[in-house]
Design an enzyme around this catalytic site. Structure first.
Site, PDB file in Angstrom:
ATOM      1  N   ASP A 151      -7.714  -8.347   5.429  1.00 62.58           N
ATOM      2  CA  ASP A 151      -9.035  -8.526   6.824  1.00 62.58           C
ATOM      3  C   ASP A 151      -9.431  -6.596   7.172  1.00 62.58           C
ATOM      4  O   ASP A 151      -8.624  -5.457   6.487  1.00 62.58           O
ATOM      5  CB  ASP A 151      -8.808  -8.736   8.391  1.00 62.58           C
ATOM      6  CG  ASP A 151      -7.569  -7.613   9.043  1.00 62.58           C
ATOM      7  OD1 ASP A 151      -6.420  -7.339   8.011  1.00 62.58           O
ATOM      8  OD2 ASP A 151      -7.713  -7.169   9.663  1.00 62.58           O
ATOM      9  N   ASP A 186       0.523  -1.564   0.033  1.00 63.27           N
ATOM     10  CA  ASP A 186       0.122  -0.446  -0.320  1.00 63.27           C
ATOM     11  C   ASP A 186       0.893   1.328  -0.085  1.00 63.27           C
ATOM     12  O   ASP A 186       1.662   1.447  -1.243  1.00 63.27           O
ATOM     13  CB  ASP A 186      -0.924  -0.192   1.376  1.00 63.27           C
ATOM     14  CG  ASP A 186      -0.845   0.770   1.330  1.00 63.27           C
ATOM     15  OD1 ASP A 186      -2.417   1.757   0.623  1.00 63.27           O
ATOM     16  OD2 ASP A 186      -2.431   0.753   2.308  1.00 63.27           O
ATOM     17  N   PHE A 198     -10.172  -0.070  -0.215  1.00 63.76           N
ATOM     18  CA  PHE A 198      -9.903  -0.916   0.953  1.00 63.76           C
ATOM     19  C   PHE A 198     -10.497  -2.254   0.276  1.00 63.76           C
ATOM     20  O   PHE A 198     -11.790  -2.526   0.057  1.00 63.76           O
ATOM     21  CB  PHE A 198     -10.359  -0.542   2.247  1.00 63.76           C
ATOM     22  CG  PHE A 198     -10.205  -1.536   3.356  1.00 63.76           C
ATOM     23  CD1 PHE A 198      -8.487  -0.668   3.962  1.00 63.76           C
ATOM     24  CD2 PHE A 198     -10.369  -2.368   3.716  1.00 63.76           C
ATOM     25  CE1 PHE A 198      -8.086  -0.707   4.809  1.00 63.76           C
ATOM     26  CE2 PHE A 198      -9.874  -2.910   5.270  1.00 63.76           C
ATOM     27  CZ  PHE A 198      -9.250  -2.647   5.546  1.00 63.76           C
ATOM     28  N   LYS A 251      -1.362  -1.336  -4.382  1.00 62.79           N
ATOM     29  CA  LYS A 251      -1.960  -0.195  -5.234  1.00 62.79           C
ATOM     30  C   LYS A 251      -0.555   0.746  -5.193  1.00 62.79           C
ATOM     31  O   LYS A 251      -0.345   1.438  -4.541  1.00 62.79           O
ATOM     32  CB  LYS A 251      -3.113  -0.063  -3.093  1.00 62.79           C
ATOM     33  CG  LYS A 251      -3.856  -0.520  -3.762  1.00 62.79           C
ATOM     34  CD  LYS A 251      -4.329   0.105  -2.413  1.00 62.79           C
ATOM     35  CE  LYS A 251      -5.758  -0.912  -0.930  1.00 62.79           C
ATOM     36  NZ  LYS A 251      -5.889   0.118   0.241  1.00 62.79           N
TER      37      LYS A 251
END
Ligand code: IMP
Ligand code: MG
Length: 174
Positions: free
Chosen positions: A157, A101, A150, A129
């Site tokens: 999770d 990320d 997300f 991402k």
């Protein structure tokens, strides 16, 4: 607030791509043993599936680093919660992650594990991402580039839930 999960990548798409990654790794490491380092907990589903698709000898170890509380944004604070059991010296290491990320966790881990004198160190992530990157990280094997949303499932999770979904989905709050 009610939550629902919209499918982003189906189980079939994910399985097919992991098979391709396993084939690529098997080609690139001909004649070597690959030491897979799983970043818990998110990387575990991916690593198990990937390991099954690699045809050169494989060894595995696990570590846990945390940069996330229960929110959906990276804090940038990396904490080693569980270190590896075995040394990395002279091994061909592939760090296996669920998602890159901001890149903060991985740039920290690559530096830390690189100091342990592995023969080589590469990074394999199921999801990336790229838009969200704040720290430069070289990813050697990527499953899928995804938009800045997300996601959950396949180890990922939201507040410890949804890791067991066999597909990748986007959490929607309605
Ligand atoms: P980074 O340090 O910002 O690259 O964060 C990496 C970690 O944040 C990943 O290993 C995940 O645990 C978590 N993370 C980042 N994006 C998502 C997401 O979309 N869903 C679930 N967890 C995520
Ligand atoms: Mg992770």
């Amino acid at each position: 607030m009610a939550e629902s999960v919209r499918v982003l990548l189906t189980e079939e798409e994910v399985d097919k791509r992991i098979k391709e990654l396993g084939e690529a790794i098997s080609r690139d490491y001909q004649g070597e043993t690959v030491h897979l380092v799983c970043v818990l907990k998110g990387g575990v589903f991916f690593m198990c599936e990937l390991a099954k698709r690699i045809t050169v000898p494989v060894t595995m170890d696990f570590m846990s680093a945390s940069s996330y509380g229960s929110s959906t944004k990276s804090s940038g604070v990396v904490k080693i919660v569980k270190d590896l059991d075995e040394p990395l010296k002279d091994r061909h290491v592939i760090i296996v992650e669920d998602i890159v990320d901001s890149g903060r966790t991985l740039s920290y881990l690559i530096k830390m594990l690189g100091d342990r004198e592995p023969a080589s160190i590469k990074l394999c992530t199921l999801l990336d991402k790229p838009e969200r990157r704040v720290t430069d990280v070289k990813v050697d094997y990527t499953g899928f580039n995804i938009p800045d949303e997300f996601v959950v499932g396949y180890g990922l999770d939201y507040d410890q839930r949804y890791r067991n979904l066999p597909y990748i989905g986007v959490v929607e709050f309605n």
